[in-house]
Design a protein around this motif. Structure first.
Motif, short mmCIF file in Angstrom:
data_model
loop_
_atom_site.label_atom_id
_atom_site.label_comp_id
_atom_site.label_asym_id
_atom_site.label_seq_id
_atom_site.Cartn_x
_atom_site.Cartn_y
_atom_site.Cartn_z
N ALA A 310 0.84 -1.21 0.00
CA ALA A 310 0.00 0.00 0.00
C ALA A 310 0.87 1.25 0.00
O ALA A 310 0.63 2.20 -0.78
CB ALA A 310 -0.93 0.00 1.21
N ASN A 311 1.87 1.28 0.85
CA ASN A 311 2.77 2.44 0.89
C ASN A 311 3.53 2.60 -0.43
O ASN A 311 3.78 3.73 -0.89
CB ASN A 311 3.76 2.31 2.05
N GLY A 312 3.91 1.48 -1.01
CA GLY A 312 4.61 1.55 -2.30
C GLY A 312 3.74 2.16 -3.39
O GLY A 312 4.21 2.99 -4.19
N MET A 313 2.46 1.76 -3.41
CA MET A 313 1.54 2.33 -4.40
C MET A 313 1.29 3.81 -4.16
O MET A 313 1.26 4.62 -5.10
CB MET A 313 0.22 1.54 -4.41
N ILE A 314 1.12 4.18 -2.88
CA ILE A 314 0.86 5.58 -2.54
C ILE A 314 2.04 6.45 -2.94
O ILE A 314 1.89 7.52 -3.55
CB ILE A 314 0.56 5.73 -1.04
N GLU A 315 3.24 5.98 -2.61
CA GLU A 315 4.46 6.75 -2.93
C GLU A 315 4.63 6.88 -4.44
O GLU A 315 4.96 7.96 -4.96
CB GLU A 315 5.66 6.05 -2.31
N PRO A 354 0.79 -11.20 -12.57
CA PRO A 354 1.10 -10.14 -11.60
C PRO A 354 0.61 -8.77 -12.08
O PRO A 354 0.68 -8.45 -13.27
CB PRO A 354 2.64 -10.18 -11.52
N LEU A 355 0.13 -7.97 -11.15
CA LEU A 355 -0.45 -6.66 -11.44
C LEU A 355 0.49 -5.57 -10.93
O LEU A 355 0.82 -5.53 -9.73
CB LEU A 355 -1.82 -6.55 -10.75
N TRP A 356 0.92 -4.71 -11.83
CA TRP A 356 1.88 -3.66 -11.51
C TRP A 356 1.25 -2.28 -11.76
O TRP A 356 0.28 -2.14 -12.49
CB TRP A 356 3.12 -3.78 -12.41
N LEU A 357 1.86 -1.25 -11.14
CA LEU A 357 1.60 0.14 -11.52
C LEU A 357 2.79 0.65 -12.32
O LEU A 357 3.95 0.36 -11.97
CB LEU A 357 1.45 1.05 -10.30
N SER A 358 2.52 1.39 -13.38
CA SER A 358 3.60 2.04 -14.12
C SER A 358 3.06 3.31 -14.79
O SER A 358 1.91 3.33 -15.27
CB SER A 358 4.21 1.13 -15.18
N ASP A 359 3.90 4.34 -14.82
CA ASP A 359 3.42 5.63 -15.35
C ASP A 359 3.43 5.70 -16.87
O ASP A 359 3.06 6.72 -17.43
CB ASP A 359 4.22 6.80 -14.75
N TYR A 360 3.85 4.62 -17.58
CA TYR A 360 3.74 4.67 -19.03
C TYR A 360 2.33 4.30 -19.50
O TYR A 360 2.03 4.34 -20.68
CB TYR A 360 4.82 3.83 -19.72
#
Length: 897
Positions: A310-315, A354-360
């Protein structure tokens, strides 16, 4: 105007000169002296309201319009005249052809450029804009542009923007205007939000500042609802194909499949990740899934995740919020991301993905999530390589053992795809598309790359948004009876810098008491493109204070027949204006849904800018392109140390030439001729003193020739020309005259103004060449009548390009009125035909001779004559003619063996 069987032209009785004798003239100057007559004719045009449009339905309408200009403090340059002069030529010809022409002008006065300049000059935008607009009008009149100034308005006039607000209300009621919290492009220099279209390379399109990301409430127009119609409508427009393709690319229509994948974790309710893809064929190659950091589902994942994830996603989300969209999507940018701790279920293999966040990945593109196929997508491949994620190839080229990944082509066959192995990509797409739909996992979908039009600006100088909020925060439209919501006149209007509008500081504007309730006004203003999205409609009925326009007037004048301006507005103004027009059409307020039938984009005017090479101490910090100089600085240096570059005229380059300077030195008609002649309309033009001096020489030749032959001119030649028997010389003059009419008319219609002027030059040259050989005793009345037709035709053909010169000569010949109200010459097809034609004669494809033949001969007679040519006979003797190929009026090819 009508034409006789002999190619003469007659005018309406109201336009015809009525001389007291067949010769009536005054002394003609023998050279171009603009200071002696150009301002005189401009005054006469103004005093007679010559260019004021009449509401006359008896004549066919023609509506020509230049792009809505923003009046800057520097005034016009000769570069701005690049479109005004050609459009003026077209309009003048159309009036002479009998059209009822609408040729208006107004000013795009709202927006950031005006406000920023007013701040810099420490004045108020309203007073400044009026002063600048007056300068523009004076300069345009100085050049002789035939604008109908009686219809002029500025977008900052309350009587105009009242109706901009009225259109906003229409959009809101149709669900096409809405407000939402969103991350926006914040320009720290302009201190306002920019639309996506206004960000170029991660920088503000005006300020050049690096754009930041902020989350604030913003107003949008739902232009995406019209994506399909905006693409379809392009097909019926006579626009440059490049502009149409830019709009197609910007809209970015994509056909694909939208489907859902559930989290592998049990939740109540079930959480799904929705993706959109145009490459469903690669589904077996999915090895991970990517979410946009600002996607709405991320908030749900944060609540469900353990503390570390959660902290990783928020950051990561916070960091991504400060990146511009352009930077995030840059091809060469290193990929970043964070694992969410969650997995989704592959719809076919049931594997954990696996589900990731990425800004692209951008939330507003597609569904804000992508299924990643690193073997067949460049960005996915870069991401997988960096984070050491699996790469599974599912397509291989035909007949190839090895392939370099990522392989992004659709050419090949399926591998590692279960029952799809061996199929072609299109076959796999069809089967997987059917499978997803049949299993109720997804559906076919059409999506668009472009986003809704952001219109909020946190600045003072713009059209107020006609919205109020009650004490509970509910939105209310301002009643029609209370429009316009006027912009208050305040002395301090500088941007706040904190994201709020300067209007929020004006309490008497913000607080509204109505029907015993207290409301708070919306304090954002609309971006300038809102007001320029409908101004072309208002010109049809500019003084109507009861409604935006009278429907009968708007439908009689619109759409615009010819629209002229720069290509830089392809995906902004031109797209927005089309959108508003379609909305207003759907409301039953217009009977057309495309505003501009034909579009022409002009080239730029370039001027030389002086530079010097950097010295040794400067080379580390100065571009090798050189150090820009002022012309004064350049004159003080050794010429060998100075070099020049052709660059767009601009204040920052110090290379601007104003119309005032050009007209003072050379004359308005010389400027007009130069801008028309030097380069094709759509190409860039290089400003040069030598070039405009050439225009002066041409005008001098016109005055000299006509003054020399003034005594041969018969004012009522139209009544006499059908009665004469013309000589060969006379017939040649008439042929040149009518060919010139045909060519000039066609050239103006197709915006080939350089060849239009060239045709006039050739016309003058040929008249000079012919008449210089006519002896004094040959100047009989018949010859004078023929020359009179030629000279008068020349004046009228010249008048759209050089109206001051033409009216001066016209008056010296004893005519009354203006060339503007005379009939445009009409050519006789019979008189445009050459009396002789030159035929090339080939033997077995090789040129052997040329011969002039009578143009009236039949094909058989021409073939017989050419074969009897002695030189050709030598090639035919003893040979068998196999075939004869004749291209009319050009060549004959005789095949022998």
């Amino acid at each position: 105007m009508k034409i006789s069987d002999h190619g003469t032209f007659t005018t309406n009785s109201s336009q015809q000169d009525k001389p007291s004798s067949d010769k009536k003239s005054s002394s003609m100057p023998n050279k171009y002296e603009p200071s002696s007559f150009e301002s005189k004719w401009q005054k006469k045009w103004s005093e007679s309201n010559l260019f004021q449009t009449k509401e006359d339905s008896s004549n066919e309408k023609y509506y020509a319009l230049d792009f809505f200009p923003y009046p800057s403090g520097t005034g016009l340059s000769v570069g701005h005249c690049r479109n005004y002069i050609p459009t003026d030529v077209l309009c003048r010809m159309k009036v002479m052809q009998g059209y009822n022409v609408l040729h208006p002008m107004g000013f795009d006065a709202f927006g950031l450029p005006a406000e920023n300049e007013a701040i810099a000059k420490k004045t108020h935008p309203a007073a400044m804009i009026k002063k600048y607009a007056d300068t523009y009008k004076r300069q345009l009149d100085l050049v002789g542009i035939s604008f109908d100034w009686s219809r002029c308005f500025s977008s900052c006039d309350p009587s105009y923007y009242k109706w901009t607000q009225w259109i906003f209300k229409i959009l809101y009621k149709k669900g096409l205007a809405y407000r939402k919290m969103s991350f926006v492009n914040w320009d720290p220099v302009e201190q306002t939000v920019l639309a996506n279209e206004e960000v170029v390379g991660g920088r503000g399109w005006r300020s050049g500042a690096i754009v930041e990301r902020k989350q604030i409430p913003q107003w949008y127009f739902k232009i995406t609802a019209y994506g399909e119609r905006l693409i379809e409508g392009l097909e019926k427009l006579n626009w440059p194909e490049g502009i149409k393709q830019m709009q197609r690319n910007w809209i970015g229509r994509r056909e694909g499949i939208k489907f859902r994948m559930p989290l592998t974790m049990d939740t109540d309710p079930k959480v799904y990740i929705e993706v959109f893809t145009t490459r469903i064929d690669t589904l077996y190659g999915m090895t991970f899934c990517i979410l946009a950091p600002e996607s709405q589902v991320v908030e749900t994942l944060i609540r469900l995740a353990d503390e570390t994830h959660a902290n990783g996603m928020i950051e990561y989300r916070e960091k991504a919020s400060h990146e511009s969209e352009q930077d995030r999507l840059a091809d060469n940018r290193e990929k970043t991301g964070v694992f969410t701790g969650f997995y989704v279920t592959h719809p076919i293999t049931r594997a954990k993905i696996p589900l990731w966040l990425s800004d692209y990945v951008i939330a507003d593109y597609g569904a804000g999530a992508v299924f990643a196929v690193p073997a067949h997508d460049e960005r996915d491949f870069q991401f997988a390589t960096k984070f050491k994620l699996p790469i599974k190839q599912v397509i291989e080229p035909h007949g190839s053992d090895e392939v370099s990944l990522p392989y992004t082509s659709k050419e090949g066959k399926m591998i590692n795809s279960g029952p799809l192995d061996g199929l072609s990509v299109p076959e796999a797409q069809e089967k997987l598309s059917d499978w997803v739909q049949n299993h109720n996992i997804g559906e076919k979908s059409i999506q668009y790359k472009f986003r809704d039009w952001l219109i909020s600006r946190q600045r003072y100088w713009g059209c107020p948004i006609p919205v109020m909020y009650d004490e509970d925060g509910n939105t209310h439209l301002v009643d029609d009876e209370d429009l316009p919501v006027e912009l208050p006149h305040v002395e301090s209007y500088q941007p706040s810098g904190d994201g709020s509008s300067p209007l929020s500081r004006v309490e008497e504007f913000v607080k509204v008491e109505k029907n015993g309730k207290t409301y708070t006004r919306e304090t954002d203003t609309m971006g300038g493109f809102a007001c320029s999205s409908w101004y072309f409609l208002r010109f049809a009925d500019p003084h109507n204070y009861k409604q935006a326009w009278d429907i009968d007037k708007i439908n009689s004048w619109l759409p615009v027949d010819t629209y002229v301006g720069g290509a830089e507005h392809a995906v902004m103004h031109l797209l927005y204006a089309r959108f508003w027009t379609k909305v207003l059409h759907d409301e039953g307020l217009l009977n057309f849904d495309e505003p501009f039938q034909t579009l022409h984009n002009q080239g730029m005017v370039l001027a030389q800018t002086p530079y010097r090479h950097p010295n040794e101490n400067e080379k580390l910090s100065i571009s090798e392109d050189g150090i820009q100089l002022t012309f004064a600085e350049a004159s003080e240096l050794d010429p060998k140390d100075v070099f020049y570059k052709w660059e767009k005229m601009s204040k920052s380059k110090g290379n601007v030439v104003t119309p005032d300077e050009a007209v003072e030195k050379y004359g308005a008609d010389a400027l007009r001729i130069f801008e028309l002649f030097v380069a094709p309309f759509e190409q860039n033009l290089q400003w040069s003193e030598e070039g405009i001096q050439g225009s002066v020489r041409f005008l001098n030749r016109i005055f000299k020739y006509i003054s020399e032959h003034q005594d041969h001119y018969i004012i009522n030649w139209k009544n006499l020309i059908d009665q004469i028997n013309s000589s060969d010389v006379g017939n040649n003059i008439r042929r040149i005259t009518h060919k010139s009419i045909k060519k000039c008319t066609e050239d103006i219609e197709r915006f080939a103004f350089n060849t239009y002027i060239s045709t006039l030059m050739v016309f003058m040259n040929e008249l000079q060449d012919i008449t210089k050989n006519i002896q004094p005793d040959q100047w009989d009345r018949n010859m004078q009548i023929v020359l009179s037709e030629a000279i008068e035709t020349f004046i009228l053909l010249l008048s759209p390009a050089a109206p001051h010169t033409s009216d001066e000569i016209w008056s010296k010949f004893g005519h009354t009125g203006f060339c503007y109200h005379k009939s445009w010459p009409i050519y006789s097809a019979a008189l445009t035909k050459d009396s002789t034609i030159t035929i090339a004669i080939q033997i077995n494809g090789k040129l052997r001779a040329t011969e002039d033949v009578d143009a009236s001969l039949s094909q058989e007679e021409i073939m017989t004559k050419l074969k009897s040519n002695p030189k050709i006979q030598s090639y035919l003797n003893g040979k068998q003619i196999v075939k004869e190929i004749y291209i009319p009026s050009k060549l004959i090819n005789i095949v022998v063996r």
